[in-house]
Write an enzyme that holds these catalytic residues in place. Structure first.
Site, PDB file in Angstrom:
ATOM      1  N   SER A  27       0.954  -1.137  -0.034  1.00  0.00           N
ATOM      2  CA  SER A  27       0.061  -0.024   0.041  1.00  0.00           C
ATOM      3  C   SER A  27       0.852   1.189   0.066  1.00  0.00           C
ATOM      4  O   SER A  27       0.213   2.443  -0.410  1.00  0.00           O
ATOM      5  CB  SER A  27      -1.048   0.074   1.024  1.00  0.00           C
ATOM      6  OG  SER A  27      -0.227  -0.096   2.343  1.00  0.00           O
ATOM      7  N   GLU A  62       1.914  -0.341  14.897  1.00  0.00           N
ATOM      8  CA  GLU A  62       2.108   1.070  14.535  1.00  0.00           C
ATOM      9  C   GLU A  62       2.715   1.632  15.639  1.00  0.00           C
ATOM     10  O   GLU A  62       3.647   2.695  15.396  1.00  0.00           O
ATOM     11  CB  GLU A  62       0.860   1.897  14.079  1.00  0.00           C
ATOM     12  CG  GLU A  62       0.347   1.109  12.700  1.00  0.00           C
ATOM     13  CD  GLU A  62      -0.613  -0.068  13.003  1.00  0.00           C
ATOM     14  OE1 GLU A  62      -0.865  -0.535  14.136  1.00  0.00           O
ATOM     15  OE2 GLU A  62      -0.713  -0.737  12.016  1.00  0.00           O
TER      16      GLU A  62
HETATM   17  C1  LIG Z   1      -3.955  -1.151  12.732  1.00  0.00           C
HETATM   18  C2  LIG Z   1      -3.937  -1.600  11.355  1.00  0.00           C
HETATM   19  N1  LIG Z   1      -2.828  -1.466  10.670  1.00  0.00           N
HETATM   20  C3  LIG Z   1      -2.926  -2.064   9.549  1.00  0.00           C
HETATM   21  C4  LIG Z   1      -4.185  -2.345   8.803  1.00  0.00           C
HETATM   22  C5  LIG Z   1      -4.109  -2.812   7.436  1.00  0.00           C
HETATM   23  N2  LIG Z   1      -4.519  -4.192   7.114  1.00  0.00           N
HETATM   24  C6  LIG Z   1      -5.672  -4.482   6.900  1.00  0.00           C
HETATM   25  S1  LIG Z   1      -5.821  -6.429   7.028  1.00  0.00           S
HETATM   26  C7  LIG Z   1      -3.918  -6.712   7.300  1.00  0.00           C
HETATM   27  C8  LIG Z   1      -3.254  -7.972   7.304  1.00  0.00           C
HETATM   28  C9  LIG Z   1      -4.198  -8.826   8.345  1.00  0.00           C
HETATM   29  O1  LIG Z   1      -3.591 -10.039   8.398  1.00  0.00           O
HETATM   30  P1  LIG Z   1      -4.196 -11.058   9.380  1.00  0.00           P
HETATM   31  O2  LIG Z   1      -4.319 -10.535  10.811  1.00  0.00           O
HETATM   32  O3  LIG Z   1      -3.415 -12.187   9.437  1.00  0.00           O
HETATM   33  O4  LIG Z   1      -5.597 -11.490   8.791  1.00  0.00           O
HETATM   34  P2  LIG Z   1      -5.951 -12.311   7.732  1.00  0.00           P
HETATM   35  O5  LIG Z   1      -5.001 -13.092   7.224  1.00  0.00           O
HETATM   36  O6  LIG Z   1      -7.096 -13.121   8.343  1.00  0.00           O
HETATM   37  O7  LIG Z   1      -6.760 -11.707   6.598  1.00  0.00           O
HETATM   38  C10 LIG Z   1      -3.543  -5.398   7.387  1.00  0.00           C
HETATM   39  C11 LIG Z   1      -2.121  -4.924   7.704  1.00  0.00           C
HETATM   40  C12 LIG Z   1      -5.244  -2.373   9.690  1.00  0.00           C
HETATM   41  N3  LIG Z   1      -6.690  -2.582   9.125  1.00  0.00           N
HETATM   42  N4  LIG Z   1      -5.349  -1.850  10.863  1.00  0.00           N
END
Ligand SMILES: Cc1ncc(C[n+]2csc(CCOP(=O)(O)OP(=O)(O)O)c2C)c(N)n1
Ligand SMILES: [Mg+2]
Lengths: 319, 273
Positions: A41, A62
């Site tokens: 991103s 973060e």
């Molecule tokens: C505080 C925060 N940081 C970054 C994001 C961006 N983000 C959305 S989904 C994601 C990855 C999530 O991975 P995981 O927890 O393993 O979920 P899954 O594999 O089940 O989709 C990120 C970094 C966010 N939504 N919230």
């Protein structure tokens, strides 16, 4: 000045950001990128390829990200922290205050996809409070470039600048506005179009809409000055006072809540120095409904014709 | 529901999810495929919730902390009767109640507005603490992503839950080994999860998060360990059920093209036979 606005090509300013960052990093080994699972991103894949050791991905964390950046800066690195703006500024706000602003640390905070760039993902992912939050802190200049040319210039400025800063980028396409040789100066506004009946002050994704609004007004015989106010703090007091005196009315446009952002910063100067009627356009203090960024910007009266309408109404309030 | 019917329901939810992502041109398809079996088991076998009284104080609570997979929750809620099934076609459309992350002020059945990762578990601790204080029997479930466990707020909540002896709380970690941009192991590896949670005083179980019998059995009320919060490490696959998506990080939020859409639907249809 008053060059015709070409809106057939729109550019994602993240591309100018990373291209500039990669160039600067090639010349300066101290530059590092810090991110939170945001390589994609923040468009950092190219940086990672060129400088694998200088990309510090702390994972989805973060607060840790900003703290780590402060530590890196303490040891002489120049960290560019690249993360989605809502999580960078919201989640790590106290780290930004204590570890960067108060400690006067040389950390560059790059808020990616700010404003309502994440449109349909909803209000958790909108970053429409970041001007207000960061503007309240000393020592962290707040800057929202309007096009890819200004973005590149701002990134160069940030790398040179001794101290922290918050650079607010979007991913939503904008046309070229500033001349190719434009050099960003902190606290200096740019008059993109001169005018005498009203002034429109905008930044980021709203500047080109302000220019289009001025063109609409021109057809109605209204002469609108357009000021690009990338630097929200410090703000160009002189440009605001001159605009107030020369045009007698100021309208502000921002992809931000009208509480505490660009409009508020301009109003603070106007009230102190040269009171004239004002209208602040932005998100009117609510969580935005579902919709894309461009849809929401129109919804909140900031299409070119929406801005022009507000400007005509404002002019009627002039004495 | 018996486990055969649960499997059919999960398959139906998967197909509706893929269709909605395809039509909306956005969504988090990988993580949705990964969490759907868990959500189906919770809503159609384990939890006591009532669509006619979504705010019943005695209801069981589910917090979908990995809020980016809201679409899967919306479809489960529509199958359960909280919202109309045809509302799913408004997903992400202007002014729809169904934006990319769930909103409790708009959608009945949603407990809290998630989206920023690392918020759900602390809220679930608060819910479970309230039930404990009131001596009420309802249970609290929270589903996090495994990448999400990198957020420090989770570990603050993990300590609190064990200090408060919240045996009415179940954390399910959707352990698909992938986060947004890469595998956990290449980013910030929180695995192995079991010893970490155990060290913090939790009772931990590991299951195949796509096996209905295992999911239902481990979540059953008689498996509660007195005085300890429970963590289920659910081993899952991102993109589960669709061969070319499974275990591929590219499908975190990629949208299938026409041909991929057809193939995905065909594979899911075949699995439903
Ligand atoms: C505080 C925060 N940081 C970054 C994001 C961006 N983000 C959305 S989904 C994601 C990855 C999530 O991975 P995981 O927890 O393993 O979920 P899954 O594999 O089940 O989709 C990120 C970094 C966010 N939504 N919230
Ligand atoms: Mg994961």
């Amino acid at each position: 000045m008053n060059a015709p606005l070409e809106t057939s090509s729109l550019y994602d300013c993240r591309d100018a950001f990373v291209a500039t960052l990669e160039d600067l990093a090639a010349a300066n080994e101290s530059i590092v990128a810090v991110c939170n699972d945001s390589v994609g991103s923040s468009k950092l894949a190219g940086f990672r390829e060129k400088f694998p050791e200088r990309l510090i991905n702390v994972g989805i964390a973060e607060q840790n990200m900003v703290g780590v950046a402060a530590g890196l800066a303490n040891a002489g690195k120049i960290p560019f922290v690249c993360a989605a703006s809502p999580f960078l500024t919201g989640r790590a706000l106290e780290q930004i205050k204590a570890d960067i602003a108060y400690s006067e640390t040389n950390v560059k905070l790059v808020g990616i996809s700010s404003g309502m760039a994440y449109g349909e993902l909803g209000a958790t992912h909108h970053s429409i409070e970041d001007f207000a939050w960061i503007r309240a802190l000393p020592n962290v200049p707040v800057i929202a470039p309007a096009d890819r040319i200004e973005t590149a210039s701002v990134i160069k400025w940030a790398a040179e600048h001794q101290g922290g800063c918050f650079l607010r980028l979007s991913r939503v396409g904008v046309p070229d506005l500033l001349p190719e040789n434009h050099v960003f100066e902190l606290g200096c506004a740019n008059i993109l179009r001169d005018g005498s009946d009203v002034t429109i002050i905008a930044n980021g994704t709203l500047t080109y809409r302000a220019m289009m609004a001025a063109a609409i007004l021109d057809k109605q015989g209204i002469s609108a000055r357009v000021i690009n106010m990338a630097s929200v703090r410090p703000i160009d007091t002189q440009a605001i006072v001159e605009a107030a005196q020369a045009t007698g009315a100021i309208i502000t446009c921002e992809e931000h809540t009208i509480f505490g952002g660009l409009g508020s910063a301009v109003a603070e100067v106007v009230v102190d120095e040269s009171p004239v009627p004002m209208k602040r356009l932005g998100v009117p203090g609510i969580f935005a409904p579902t919709g894309s960024a461009n849809f929401l910007i129109e919804e909140f009266g900031m299409s070119p014709s929406g801005i022009a309408d507000s400007a005509t109404k404002l002019i009627m309030r002039k004495k | 529901m018996n486990s055969h019917d649960l499997r059919l329901m999960a398959n139906k939810i998967r197909r509706r999810d893929v269709q909605a992502v395809f039509e909306a041109g956005a969504g988090h398809i990988g993580g949705e495929m990964s969490v759907i079996d868990l959500l189906t088991a919770l809503y159609f076998d384990i939890m006591s919730v009532n669509p006619d009284n979504p705010n019943d104080p005695k209801r069981d609570r589910l917090v979908l902390s990995k809020g980016h997979t809201a679409l899967a929750l919306y479809i489960v809620l529509s199958e359960k009767g909280f919202i109309a099934k045809d509302e799913i076609s408004t997903f992400l459309k202007p002014h729809s109640r169904l934006n990319g992350h769930p909103n409790r002020t708009k959608v009945p059945g949603v407990e809290t507005n998630t989206g920023p990762l690392g918020h759900g578990l602390p809220i679930a601790v608060g819910m479970a603490k309230a039930a404990q204080m009131n001596d009420e029997p309802w249970r609290t479930f929270v589903i996090t992503g495994d990448g999400e466990m990198q957020e420090g707020s989770n570990w603050e909540a993990i300590m609190a839950a064990s200090q408060f002896k919240l045996d009415n709380l179940t954390l399910i970690i959707d352990h698909n080994r992938l986060q947004q941009g890469a595998r956990l192991v290449d980013t910030n590896d929180v695995a192995p999860l079991r010893p970490k949670l155990e060290a913090f005083g939790w009772a931990v179980e590991e299951i195949n998060g796509h096996n209905m019998d295992e999911i239902c059995s481990v979540l059953a009320a008689d498996k509660v360990v007195k005085g300890k919060p429970k963590c289920i490490v659910a081993h899952t696959n991102k993109g589960q059920g669709i061969s070319f998506m499974s275990d591929d990080v590219a499908w975190h939020h990629k949208v299938p093209n026409e041909q991929q859409y057809k193939q995905a639907m065909a594979e899911l249809e075949e699995a439903s036979q």
